[in-house]
Design an enzyme around this catalytic site. Sequence first.
Site, short mmCIF file in Angstrom:
data_model
loop_
_atom_site.label_atom_id
_atom_site.label_comp_id
_atom_site.label_asym_id
_atom_site.label_seq_id
_atom_site.Cartn_x
_atom_site.Cartn_y
_atom_site.Cartn_z
CB CYS A 61 -5.52 -0.87 2.05
SG CYS A 61 -4.27 -1.36 3.25
CB CYS B 210 -0.92 -0.01 1.22
SG CYS B 210 -2.02 1.43 1.32
CB CYS C 118 -9.11 -3.65 -12.29
SG CYS C 118 -8.60 -2.42 -13.48
CB CYS D 291 -4.57 2.52 5.61
SG CYS D 291 -4.47 2.36 3.80
CB CYS E 81 -0.41 1.87 5.10
SG CYS E 81 -1.42 0.37 4.94
#
Length: 223
Positions: A172, A121, A196, A175, A126
């Site tokens: 994610c 990420c 994607c 986060c 993060c």
Amino acid sequence: LLAASHALDLRATQQPCYSLALPPDSHRSTAQRLDTADRHLAPMARTTALLGLMLSAAAALVPPSTQRRRTSARHAADKDEDDDPYLSPRSRLAGYVLNGGTEPAFSSPLNDIKQSGDFVCARKGCDAVLFRTDTKYDSGTGWPSFWDPVDDNVKLEKGNFLSFMFGTECKCAKCDGHLGHRFDDGPIMKSGKRYCINGAALRFRESIGAGPPPDTFPDAPPL
């Protein structure tokens, strides 16, 4: 004749007398009027000059290098936080896409990554591992595509009746940053899913001492 002359004189004395009324200041010269205007404007000029001197004095009291030191410290903190030689540079669009935006197709250099490694990420602080190269394939869409995420590090938002067209949003799990969308047109030889993902939402970390990833799925459009 005497009578006619007397009548003319009498008529002339009965005519009204017209006089030109001059303004009160008509007797004053131009120099006197300018001097009066200068006396009225002089206090304003003195006030403006005094304000200018006060502002200049206040500016002189502020150390000129204070803002420069603050900027340098902020840049140094950002550099220290991102100073990881194993991570690819953070995209300038990272904040935009992680907050729900979408980058232009074919704009991310991560499209061409084939080396073994992890895609993490891009949000500061993060760095959660989201995808790996061995699940990456060329979908032909212009965005980095994967057929499987890492464990439970990618979460899916609740879908709706439009998900079949626009996909299910991926975030994610650490986060809550927006990554992209998942579709059901991925490689049928694998999971059948296509994640994607915005390349700007990711950073790549190459595996140390690892060779090229196995060609588990050729770079070809999904069946």
